[in-house]
Design a protein around this motif. Sequence first.
Motif, PDB file in Angstrom:
ATOM      1  N   ILE A  36       0.791  -1.228   0.034  1.00  0.00           N
ATOM      2  CA  ILE A  36      -0.083  -0.083  -0.069  1.00  0.00           C
ATOM      3  C   ILE A  36       0.931   1.259  -0.155  1.00  0.00           C
ATOM      4  CG2 ILE A  36      -1.494   1.280   1.251  1.00  0.00           C
ATOM      5  CD1 ILE A  36      -2.791  -1.433   2.284  1.00  0.00           C
ATOM      6  N   ALA A  37       2.033   1.407   0.952  1.00  0.00           N
ATOM      7  CA  ALA A  37       2.704   2.509   0.871  1.00  0.00           C
ATOM      8  C   ALA A  37       3.500   2.740  -0.245  1.00  0.00           C
ATOM      9  CB  ALA A  37       3.687   2.466   2.257  1.00  0.00           C
ATOM     10  N   GLU A  38       3.919   1.387  -0.937  1.00  0.00           N
ATOM     11  CA  GLU A  38       4.640   1.453  -2.255  1.00  0.00           C
ATOM     12  C   GLU A  38       3.797   1.910  -3.344  1.00  0.00           C
ATOM     13  OE1 GLU A  38       7.139  -1.399  -5.186  1.00  0.00           O
ATOM     14  OE2 GLU A  38       6.453  -2.461  -3.459  1.00  0.00           O
ATOM     15  N   PHE A  39       2.840   1.741  -3.312  1.00  0.00           N
ATOM     16  CA  PHE A  39       1.730   2.154  -4.492  1.00  0.00           C
ATOM     17  C   PHE A  39       1.518   3.587  -4.386  1.00  0.00           C
ATOM     18  CE2 PHE A  39      -2.922   1.830  -6.229  1.00  0.00           C
ATOM     19  CZ  PHE A  39      -2.617   2.229  -7.414  1.00  0.00           C
ATOM     20  N   GLU A  40       1.547   4.114  -3.011  1.00  0.00           N
ATOM     21  CA  GLU A  40       1.218   5.545  -2.666  1.00  0.00           C
ATOM     22  C   GLU A  40       2.285   6.413  -3.134  1.00  0.00           C
ATOM     23  OE1 GLU A  40      -1.967   5.064   0.939  1.00  0.00           O
ATOM     24  OE2 GLU A  40       0.196   5.259   1.221  1.00  0.00           O
ATOM     25  N   ARG A  41       3.607   5.693  -2.963  1.00  0.00           N
ATOM     26  CA  ARG A  41       5.000   6.443  -3.252  1.00  0.00           C
ATOM     27  C   ARG A  41       5.130   6.424  -4.802  1.00  0.00           C
ATOM     28  NH1 ARG A  41       9.539   4.673  -5.119  1.00  0.00           N
ATOM     29  NH2 ARG A  41       8.842   2.708  -4.744  1.00  0.00           N
ATOM     30  N   ILE A  42       4.704   5.344  -5.462  1.00  0.00           N
ATOM     31  CA  ILE A  42       4.904   5.217  -7.031  1.00  0.00           C
ATOM     32  C   ILE A  42       4.064   6.212  -7.533  1.00  0.00           C
ATOM     33  CG2 ILE A  42       4.820   3.977  -8.970  1.00  0.00           C
ATOM     34  CD1 ILE A  42       5.542   1.602  -7.276  1.00  0.00           C
ATOM     35  N   ILE A  43       2.702   6.485  -7.037  1.00  0.00           N
ATOM     36  CA  ILE A  43       1.563   7.434  -7.702  1.00  0.00           C
ATOM     37  C   ILE A  43       2.203   8.833  -7.354  1.00  0.00           C
ATOM     38  CG2 ILE A  43      -0.717   8.218  -7.548  1.00  0.00           C
ATOM     39  CD1 ILE A  43      -1.628   5.634  -6.506  1.00  0.00           C
ATOM     40  N   ALA A  44       2.690   8.940  -6.176  1.00  0.00           N
ATOM     41  CA  ALA A  44       3.141  10.498  -5.904  1.00  0.00           C
ATOM     42  C   ALA A  44       4.301  10.732  -6.990  1.00  0.00           C
ATOM     43  CB  ALA A  44       3.564  10.668  -4.444  1.00  0.00           C
ATOM     44  N   TYR A  46       5.179   9.394  -9.769  1.00  0.00           N
ATOM     45  CA  TYR A  46       4.516   9.854 -11.047  1.00  0.00           C
ATOM     46  C   TYR A  46       3.965  11.145 -11.444  1.00  0.00           C
ATOM     47  CZ  TYR A  46       2.608   8.580 -15.625  1.00  0.00           C
ATOM     48  OH  TYR A  46       2.255   8.815 -16.833  1.00  0.00           O
ATOM     49  N   ILE A  47       3.092  11.304 -10.517  1.00  0.00           N
ATOM     50  CA  ILE A  47       2.062  12.539 -10.581  1.00  0.00           C
ATOM     51  C   ILE A  47       2.940  13.975 -10.364  1.00  0.00           C
ATOM     52  CG2 ILE A  47       0.088  13.755  -9.747  1.00  0.00           C
ATOM     53  CD1 ILE A  47      -0.863  11.510 -11.246  1.00  0.00           C
ATOM     54  N   GLY A  48       3.881  13.943  -9.599  1.00  0.00           N
ATOM     55  CA  GLY A  48       4.693  14.931  -9.231  1.00  0.00           C
ATOM     56  C   GLY A  48       4.137  15.686  -7.925  1.00  0.00           C
ATOM     57  N   SER A  49       3.560  14.882  -7.025  1.00  0.00           N
ATOM     58  CA  SER A  49       3.108  15.389  -5.831  1.00  0.00           C
ATOM     59  C   SER A  49       3.840  14.879  -4.731  1.00  0.00           C
ATOM     60  CB  SER A  49       1.392  14.953  -5.708  1.00  0.00           C
ATOM     61  OG  SER A  49       0.916  15.609  -4.603  1.00  0.00           O
ATOM     62  N   ARG A 167       3.799  19.417 -16.773  1.00  0.00           N
ATOM     63  CA  ARG A 167       2.831  19.225 -15.524  1.00  0.00           C
ATOM     64  C   ARG A 167       1.747  18.310 -15.618  1.00  0.00           C
ATOM     65  NH1 ARG A 167       1.560  24.690 -11.779  1.00  0.00           N
ATOM     66  NH2 ARG A 167       0.700  23.514  -9.946  1.00  0.00           N
ATOM     67  N   LYS A 168       1.897  17.379 -14.625  1.00  0.00           N
ATOM     68  CA  LYS A 168       0.864  16.341 -14.797  1.00  0.00           C
ATOM     69  C   LYS A 168      -0.721  16.926 -14.139  1.00  0.00           C
ATOM     70  CE  LYS A 168       2.667  12.416 -16.055  1.00  0.00           C
ATOM     71  NZ  LYS A 168       4.013  12.776 -16.222  1.00  0.00           N
ATOM     72  N   VAL A 169      -1.592  16.591 -14.634  1.00  0.00           N
ATOM     73  CA  VAL A 169      -2.864  16.801 -14.055  1.00  0.00           C
ATOM     74  C   VAL A 169      -3.002  16.421 -12.561  1.00  0.00           C
ATOM     75  CG1 VAL A 169      -5.358  15.915 -14.390  1.00  0.00           C
ATOM     76  CG2 VAL A 169      -4.349  17.045 -16.161  1.00  0.00           C
ATOM     77  N   GLY A 170      -3.638  16.819 -11.622  1.00  0.00           N
ATOM     78  CA  GLY A 170      -3.490  16.563 -10.427  1.00  0.00           C
ATOM     79  C   GLY A 170      -2.601  17.380  -9.690  1.00  0.00           C
ATOM     80  N   ILE A 194      -5.998  10.022  -3.381  1.00  0.00           N
ATOM     81  CA  ILE A 194      -5.943  11.686  -3.477  1.00  0.00           C
ATOM     82  C   ILE A 194      -4.306  12.105  -3.265  1.00  0.00           C
ATOM     83  CG2 ILE A 194      -6.322  13.704  -1.786  1.00  0.00           C
ATOM     84  CD1 ILE A 194      -8.565  11.933  -0.715  1.00  0.00           C
ATOM     85  N   VAL A 195      -4.005  13.001  -4.123  1.00  0.00           N
ATOM     86  CA  VAL A 195      -2.762  13.608  -4.125  1.00  0.00           C
ATOM     87  C   VAL A 195      -2.725  14.986  -3.604  1.00  0.00           C
ATOM     88  CG1 VAL A 195      -1.704  11.957  -5.949  1.00  0.00           C
ATOM     89  CG2 VAL A 195      -2.756  13.985  -6.785  1.00  0.00           C
ATOM     90  N   THR A 196      -1.870  15.319  -2.799  1.00  0.00           N
ATOM     91  CA  THR A 196      -1.663  16.840  -2.506  1.00  0.00           C
ATOM     92  C   THR A 196      -0.158  17.243  -2.060  1.00  0.00           C
ATOM     93  OG1 THR A 196      -2.634  18.279  -0.912  1.00  0.00           O
ATOM     94  CG2 THR A 196      -2.252  15.996  -0.144  1.00  0.00           C
ATOM     95  N   GLY A 197      -0.153  18.462  -1.854  1.00  0.00           N
ATOM     96  CA  GLY A 197       1.012  18.968  -1.304  1.00  0.00           C
ATOM     97  C   GLY A 197       1.069  19.490   0.056  1.00  0.00           C
TER      98      GLY A 197
END
Length: 374
Positions: A36-44, A46-49, A167-170, A194-197
């Motif tokens: 789960i944490a790995e998936f979240e890290r990869i998404i962040a 990739y998106i740039g968040s 810049r990626k959408v999101g 959800i992605v956020t800064g």
Amino acid sequence: MTWKIPLFKMYWDDDDVSGVSKVIKSGMSWASGPQIAEFERIIADYIGSKYCLTFNSGTSALHAVLLAYGIGPGDEVIVPSFTFIATANAPKFVGATPVFADIETSSFGLDPADVETKITKRTKAIIPVHYGGFPCKIKELKKIADDHGIPLIEDAAEAFGASIGKRKVGTFGDSAILSFCQNKIITTGEGGAIVTGNRDLYEKLKLLRSHGRPDTVDYFSTTQILDYITLGFNMRISSMTAALGIAQLQKIDHILSQRRADAEYYQSRLTGISGISVPKETRGTYAVYQLFSIQTKKRDKMIKALEKEGIMTKVYFSPAHKTHYYQKVLGYTDSLPVTEAISEEILSLPFYTGILRSDLDTVINAIENFSRMR
């Protein structure tokens, strides 16, 4: 009905099966594994968040993010009507009022000019949608949100991997929701994120998705008695879901290049057919074609003609403000002329990663035959 050519299929390979199987065969941590944490890290990444938190659906993500912003009764949230119903309903989940704004014709996203007219002292957020994988006028909408001091929450459920410039959408809004439902760019069957800064928002979301319990330790593998510090929900994904997401993300470059190539083929063959308008990218944007939607004034007749050929199509989307719930139950009487006009003509054609060129030809030929007969 069994379709000769379905609207979509899931794209998968042995890596997806292997990733899920490893979690199952471990016999441990199916609900809270390291995947789960790995998936979240990869998404962040990739998106740039800076932060990413996964949820069991994009709808849960919408619900949670509005709660995290403290939006509730008496508040208003501006949303499009030309969207999946979850976007419109999300404010109702928290007791707030959805306020519908019209869309513009280039991306089918919220029209910044109409959004501006809908803002009141009660407006607490704006939720634009990147329709079908096409970036909306997010920069203009972000300026409006900033000018009024309200958060912009991107509904990027249909636009994973889309971008404006580099810049990626999101990453344009204060936060963004993603969806991994079965017809999305990458899929885990059901799932969202959800992605956020914003670190404070991220910490609130962690509590909301897991019963209001701090996640300082794994609940399932500790003897500690853990506290519950706020009202929360069970919105988590499973370890198997995350493992599938990791495997899917490893294919993202191939997925996007394949979808764009197939979309270009559709465009080249459909352009010029009488009565058909095809989707086009606006300058400086990179679309991912989660949907391939055409416009035709003979939409309903085309649906029936293609259905006779075993070709599935679907209307994405009919207006949310015209549904029974919003008109008959809630009493909405909004007039959204652009939304209503486009919704009368929009039609999504079969489109998915790995679709055969021969199947695209079958769809195109059926549309050509329909057009000649009319």
